[in-house]
Design an enzyme around this catalytic site. Structure first.
Site, short mmCIF file in Angstrom:
data_model
loop_
_atom_site.label_atom_id
_atom_site.label_comp_id
_atom_site.label_asym_id
_atom_site.label_seq_id
_atom_site.Cartn_x
_atom_site.Cartn_y
_atom_site.Cartn_z
CG PHE A 1 35.85 48.13 67.38
CD1 PHE A 1 36.78 49.03 66.85
CD2 PHE A 1 36.13 46.78 67.30
CE1 PHE A 1 37.96 48.57 66.26
CE2 PHE A 1 37.30 46.31 66.70
CZ PHE A 1 38.22 47.21 66.18
N PRO B 1 29.50 37.26 61.52
CG PRO B 1 27.20 37.20 61.09
CD PRO B 1 28.42 38.07 60.93
N GLY C 1 43.15 48.26 72.88
CA GLY C 1 41.98 47.62 73.49
C GLY C 1 42.37 46.46 74.39
N GLY D 1 30.69 25.28 98.91
CA GLY D 1 29.33 25.28 98.36
C GLY D 1 28.77 26.68 98.19
CD GLU E 1 38.92 44.82 73.04
OE1 GLU E 1 40.08 45.24 72.83
OE2 GLU E 1 38.04 45.49 73.58
CD GLU F 1 42.83 29.57 71.89
OE1 GLU F 1 41.96 30.47 71.78
OE2 GLU F 1 42.95 28.89 72.93
N1 CAA Z 1 49.34 47.56 64.08
C1 CAA Z 1 49.39 48.08 62.83
N2 CAA Z 1 49.34 47.30 61.70
C2 CAA Z 1 49.21 45.97 61.89
C3 CAA Z 1 49.14 45.39 63.15
C4 CAA Z 1 49.22 46.23 64.28
N3 CAA Z 1 49.16 45.74 65.54
N4 CAA Z 1 49.01 44.06 63.01
C5 CAA Z 1 49.01 43.80 61.70
N5 CAA Z 1 49.13 44.97 61.01
C6 CAA Z 1 49.19 45.13 59.56
C7 CAA Z 1 50.33 44.30 58.98
O1 CAA Z 1 51.54 45.01 58.99
C8 CAA Z 1 49.84 44.01 57.58
O2 CAA Z 1 50.13 45.12 56.75
P1 CAA Z 1 50.56 44.92 55.19
O3 CAA Z 1 49.35 44.33 54.52
O4 CAA Z 1 50.88 46.31 54.72
O5 CAA Z 1 51.72 44.00 55.20
C9 CAA Z 1 48.33 43.91 57.74
O6 CAA Z 1 48.01 44.59 58.98
C10 CAA Z 1 47.85 42.47 57.85
O7 CAA Z 1 48.58 41.86 58.90
P2 CAA Z 1 48.70 40.28 59.02
O8 CAA Z 1 49.16 39.73 57.68
O9 CAA Z 1 49.50 39.95 60.22
O10 CAA Z 1 47.16 39.86 59.21
P3 CAA Z 1 46.46 38.46 59.39
O11 CAA Z 1 45.33 38.36 58.47
O12 CAA Z 1 47.49 37.36 59.39
O13 CAA Z 1 45.78 38.60 60.84
C11 CAA Z 1 45.60 38.54 63.21
C12 CAA Z 1 46.44 38.87 61.97
C13 CAA Z 1 46.53 38.90 64.35
C14 CAA Z 1 45.22 37.07 63.31
C15 CAA Z 1 44.32 39.43 63.23
O14 CAA Z 1 43.40 39.03 62.25
C16 CAA Z 1 43.63 39.46 64.59
O15 CAA Z 1 44.07 40.17 65.49
N6 CAA Z 1 42.53 38.69 64.72
C17 CAA Z 1 41.70 38.77 65.91
C18 CAA Z 1 40.63 39.80 65.71
C19 CAA Z 1 40.11 40.33 67.01
O16 CAA Z 1 40.84 40.58 67.97
N7 CAA Z 1 38.82 40.57 67.02
C20 CAA Z 1 38.23 41.16 68.16
C21 CAA Z 1 37.00 41.89 67.77
S1 CAA Z 1 36.67 43.30 68.69
C22 CAA Z 1 35.85 42.83 70.09
O17 CAA Z 1 35.94 41.75 70.57
C23 CAA Z 1 35.12 43.96 70.66
C24 CAA Z 1 34.24 43.73 71.82
O18 CAA Z 1 33.04 43.59 71.71
C25 CAA Z 1 34.81 43.88 73.18
#
Ligand code: CAA
Length: 379
Positions: free
Chosen positions: A123, A128, A242, A340, A363, A367
């Protein structure tokens, strides 16, 4: 909420527990020490249906539910957290969105071999300079005849060095007030798609991650997942599932450290008695057990809601937040119980402690989980 497991759920939990004790736990220290990709274990996990637990059988999966997946994730992670996250990424971050948003051709051509474990998925969201603020990604895709041309880099891609397929997110429209993203499937070997060597990390050493690059990489229209412009929603909905997997990984790690602590406390003596007879140790064990159970109930609730088709964004975030911070606390106390010896690489709790830490980061950091929970509370 009904806490009674079905016969099928008990069966997958017991099968995964027995397999993990026999095939995984004895190798976990060596995998960690050598940062060795556990190929032979993954082959057997595939045979047990652990790579597409909640994907219907007609699409290559085991046809079970999310709670079954949660149970299996805890068991595998208790034995080896690296095997746990390899499984979690394949199930939750690759198979789930292709099943939910993919078309029939993608389910047949891409999902079926990945859900059966014949192929591996990963995924690509993080970059970066864009992690928590995922929308600010710079990876872009430009329209071309019959598809899109991708350019950019994604990092911390768990399974990246070995995966056959990636679901990757790129900006496809910057013209409006809000940028729009699209999800694409890219196969290993596609010209312009390359992988760096594996990253060096504090823990989960056997679960390789890396940076991947897209340089004028052409992806056909047939590999667009969901609608053009809906990619961010695909990514967010995928992380809702996830985060249940990572919560269960954290619960498994904590449970392993707790069980080792109970056994050690009964054996080790100080002041003439087993240390389990000292109230200081008893209180630590009591807190550990209570917190593990609380995390498990949160994770099971989110899993049940997913199975019922109910929006579970906040509940998944709560489960992941609580379970990951709990795993850090519990593994910290496990080292304390061991004294220890807990600090020595001869005992497994130091590995549990290192492995737990990432669950507070990937994921979505703790925060970010709090932001997601608060946004849902104040909606
Ligand atoms: N389900 C469906 N749609 C969703 C949603 C959800 N859970 N959450 C948000 N949306 C939609 C919103 O409705 C919105 O839609 P519209 O544009 O139509 O209004 C759009 O997505 C944007 O939503 P937000 O305005 O809330 O978005 P944001 O920019 O403020 O970001 C955030 C929200 C929660 C901070 C998000 O960016 C986030 O989750 N960040 C963390 C990213 C993350 O978890 N990365 C992990 C990477 S994967 C990984 O780690 C893999 C690995 O190797 C194990």
């Amino acid at each position: 909420m009904d806490f009674e497991l079905t016969d099928e759920q008990r069966m997958i939990r017991d099968t995964a527990r027995e397999f993990a004790a026999r095939e995984v736990a004895p190798k976990a220290a060596e995998l960690d020490k050598n940062a060795r990709w556990p190929s032979e274990i993954l082959t057997k996990m595939a045979e047990l249906g652990l790579f597409g637990v909640a994907i219907p059988q007609e699409h290559g999966g085991a046809g079970m539910d999310t709670l079954s997946y949660a149970l299996a994730m805890e068991e595998i992670s208790a034995a080896c957290a690296s095997c746990g996250v390899i499984m979690s990424v394949n199930n939750s971050l690759f198979c789930d969105p292709v099943y939910k948003f993919g078309n029939d051709d993608q389910k047949k051509r891409v999902l079926a071999p990945v859900a059966s474990g014949e192929k591996l998925g990963c995924f690509g969201l993080t970059e970066p300079m864009s992690g928590s603020d995922a929308q600010t990604m710079v990876t872009g895709a430009e329209r071309t005849a019959g598809g899109f041309i991708l350019n950019g880099a994604k990092n911390w891609i768990t399974n990246g060095p070995h995966a056959d397929w990636i679901i990757v997110f790129a900006v496809t429209d910057r013209s409006g007030p809000k940028v729009k993203h699209t999800a694409f499937l890219v196969e290993r070997g596609t010209p312009g798609f390359t992988q760096n060597a594996a990253d060096h990390k504090l823990g989960i050493h056997a679960a390789h991650s890396c940076t991947v690059f897209f340089e004028n990489c052409k992806v056909p229209d047939a590999n667009i997942v969901g609608k053009v412009g809906d990619g961010f929603k695909v990514a967010m909905a995928t992380l809702d599932g996830g985060r249940i997997g990572i919560a269960c990984q954290a619960i498994g790690i904590a449970r392993a450290a707790f069980e080792k602590s109970v056994a050690y406390a009964k054996e080790r003596k100080s002041f003439g008695v087993p240390i389990a007879q000292h109230q200081a140790i008893q209180f630590m064990l009591a807190d550990m057990a209570t917190q593990i159970d609380a995390a498990r109930l949160l994770a099971w609730r989110a899993a049940k809601m997913k199975d019922q088709g109910v929006r579970h964004t906040a509940e998944s975030a709560m489960a992941k937040l609580y379970a990951s911070e709990m795993a850090t606390r519990v593994t910290h106390k496990a080292i304390q119980v061991h004294g220890g010896y807990g600090y020595s690489t001869e005992f497994p709790v130091e590995r549990n402690y290192r492995d737990a830490r990432i669950t507070e980061i990937y994921e979505g950091t703790s925060e970010i989980q709090r932001i997601v929970i608060a946004a849902n509370l104040l909606r």
